[in-house]
Design an enzyme around this catalytic site. Structure first.
Site, PDB file in Angstrom:
ATOM      1  N   SER A  76      31.512  48.625  35.045  1.00 15.09           N
ATOM      2  CA  SER A  76      32.971  48.595  35.180  1.00 15.09           C
ATOM      3  C   SER A  76      33.368  48.198  36.611  1.00 15.09           C
ATOM      4  O   SER A  76      33.086  47.066  37.026  1.00 15.09           O
ATOM      5  CB  SER A  76      33.537  49.956  34.773  1.00 15.09           C
ATOM      6  OG  SER A  76      34.924  49.904  34.641  1.00 15.09           O
ATOM      7  N   HIS A 110      35.101  45.892  30.323  1.00 16.33           N
ATOM      8  CA  HIS A 110      35.761  46.478  29.129  1.00 16.33           C
ATOM      9  C   HIS A 110      36.466  45.335  28.388  1.00 16.33           C
ATOM     10  O   HIS A 110      37.581  45.508  27.890  1.00 16.33           O
ATOM     11  CB  HIS A 110      36.781  47.549  29.520  1.00 16.33           C
ATOM     12  CG  HIS A 110      36.215  48.679  30.327  1.00 16.33           C
ATOM     13  ND1 HIS A 110      35.501  49.711  29.755  1.00 16.33           N
ATOM     14  CD2 HIS A 110      36.247  48.944  31.659  1.00 16.33           C
ATOM     15  CE1 HIS A 110      35.135  50.567  30.708  1.00 16.33           C
ATOM     16  NE2 HIS A 110      35.562  50.116  31.867  1.00 16.33           N
ATOM     17  N   GLU A 139      31.906  46.264  26.735  1.00 20.78           N
ATOM     18  CA  GLU A 139      31.269  47.566  27.001  1.00 20.78           C
ATOM     19  C   GLU A 139      29.844  47.588  26.442  1.00 20.78           C
ATOM     20  O   GLU A 139      29.508  46.865  25.510  1.00 20.78           O
ATOM     21  CB  GLU A 139      32.111  48.681  26.367  1.00 20.78           C
ATOM     22  CG  GLU A 139      33.443  48.854  27.086  1.00 20.78           C
ATOM     23  CD  GLU A 139      34.278  50.023  26.558  1.00 20.78           C
ATOM     24  OE1 GLU A 139      33.877  50.657  25.567  1.00 20.78           O
ATOM     25  OE2 GLU A 139      35.339  50.288  27.149  1.00 20.78           O
TER      26      GLU A 139
END
Lengths: 325, 325
Positions: free
Chosen positions: A128, A170, A197
């Site tokens: 992330s 994401h 993800e």
């Protein structure tokens, strides 16, 4: 110059089962011999998140996991803290707020130590926020949605381990086509890379990308783009015509330098890997038997049956399958 | 052969204010002289939805709005019902279940009458389900998400007013990149077209697409696609490499035959249109005054001031702006 590799994970990588992404990170860092530094600065729960990754990396066989957690830009100038990166074979940056991470680390001695580790051969990456920060131009934040709109997203300065691209994460789960395209619309020289993800974009030799994990890596190439992003009004949908799009699932290889798809190799499920390994072991035994000169196919089948009896945990199999009768 | 035009709206078009999409449909159908047939078969609230569109089209100046509502395939063979399309200048199919619509209409005399109306010069279109059904290959249903996955979506047969493309709707709002790409991955000859809500893809001469409305039309061109869709396992993310992507906001023109972007014309906001029209009226008056030979710029400004006094509802403006002093 590119001795190491980069590892951009799109967030939410599996930590309990099917840990293919983190297992690949550990392998890239040297397996059991890895010395992994975890930088949890992006997370608000820095201490806890270190313990999570310490547990996972240890379960995957890593002997040394070290935390380096600057909680201000000043701390990234601390020589003792920076020295902990000296013999790292892997640097893992956690998720959270990439602007916190980049503003505490980029351009500091700690940032320089990350560059040095990378050029020495370490794998540098994260999940992330820890993925976004790898590039020179970094998505700081933005809003979701498929259609690119003016001012949908904001750039800031990342670590700069790889030039010419911007990494979003994401990607599928937060519907980020629009925000990635809005960046490329304003800066068509940047290659837009969106990572789903539980998926990683692994970059070796500074330009060879391989995809690992459950989702896909989406590449948006604006080389031939026509856009009105230099003139469109605030929040207006953007013209974004003529981009080249690549959606790359696990096993895909892509050259970031030439912006071309290289190949796709269907990843073999772990069960099949074990089966093939068992078959290879059988073949090796056959080869030994042939070498020791007491062999015929019928002999081999008989021996195999006998061998099976010594391994009662295996499923019974019809021996006719290996019997030439 | 392509006398009429097609009108594919992505759903949720504005019906109360800023009705740019439905206003464009009415204009395409002939304005005040339009005779619009509404087909609400996709909707479960067929009667109510007809009343909504009757109200909107009437408010937009249309004198004749007729409902044609087959509620079974058999009813689409009813000559009286089919005859109501004879002098239609616009056919509008509502949203709902496109499989209900296509299975009741496609291949029936009613379907043939829609084709005839189109070739006679009518505009044929609709919103959501009413947009999907226009093409030959129609998305029947599918699931949302950015990343294309095997078996994510299903094709059925549409009206076939336009070949070689597949139309998806609610494109941005329901995150349908994945499902559109999953169709193109299996059938790269189809041009994938995704229409956002309150937005229309208007197709004239069978191939010239113009975008109208608040969002964008996304075109996915798989001419040079590399994919593994012929072999990928159920639910696996698909390889989708080398597609050309076009995101086209209002004012964009695209050639579906050559699959090329033509141009983008920034649409002028209605307020500016009114301002320009007022300025033009002033100029015409000035021209008349000059022709009637009693004019100087100072005279004109004085006359304008006098004119203003007769229109007290207008905002007071500094006359110095038109006074050459």
């Amino acid at each position: 110059m590119h001795a190491g590799s980069l590892f951009a994970i799109g967030g939410a990588e599996a930590k309990l089962r099917r840990r293919n992404v983190l297992r690949a990170f550990v392998a890239e860092a040297g397996g059991a011999d890895a010395r992994i530094v975890v930088i949890p600065t992006a997370s608000s729960l820095g201490v806890e998140v270190v313990e999570v990754y310490r547990a996972v990396f240890t379960a995957l066989g890593v002997s040394t996991v070290v935390a380096v957690r600057p909680e201000s830009r000043a701390e990234s100038y601390d020589p003792d803290l920076v020295a902990r990166l000296d013999d790292a074979t892997g640097i893992f940056m956690t998720g959270g707020n990439q602007l916190k991470l980049s503003s505490f680390v980029t351009g500091t001695p700690l940032g320089a130590a990350i560059h040095q580790a990378y050029h020495r051969g370490a794998v540098v990456g994260g999940t992330s926020a820890g993925a976004s920060i790898l590039s020179d131009h970094m998505i700081a934040f933005g809003s979701g949605g498929s259609t690119p709109k003016q001012r949908m997203s904001q750039l800031a300065v990342g670590l700069g381990l790889i030039p010419g691209m911007v990494i979003d994460q994401h990607f599928e789960q937060r519907n980020r086509y629009g925000r990635l395209m809005s960046i490329v619309a304003q800066s068509p020289s940047l290659l837009g890379v969106g990572v789903d993800e539980d998926t990683a974009a692994v970059v070796r030799q500074g330009h060879l990308l391989e995809v690992v994990g459950r989702g896909a890596v989406t590449v948006v190439d604006g080389s031939n783009l026509t856009s009105n992003a230099y003139t469109a009004k605030r929040t207006a949908p953007l013209l974004f015509s003529g981009a080249t799009l690549h959606v790359l699932p696990a096993g895909s290889h892509f050259d970031l330098a030439t912006r071309t798809f290289v190949r796709h190799v269907t990843p073999v499920p772990p069960d099949e890997v074990r089966e093939v390994q068992a078959a290879e072991a059988d073949l090796r035994r056959l080869a030994r038997d042939i070498a020791s000169d007491d062999v015929s196919p019928a002999n081999y089948a008989r021996r195999l049956r006998r061998g099976r009896q010594h391994r009662p945990s295996e499923e019974a199999q019809p021996t006719a399958m290996v019997d030439p009768q």
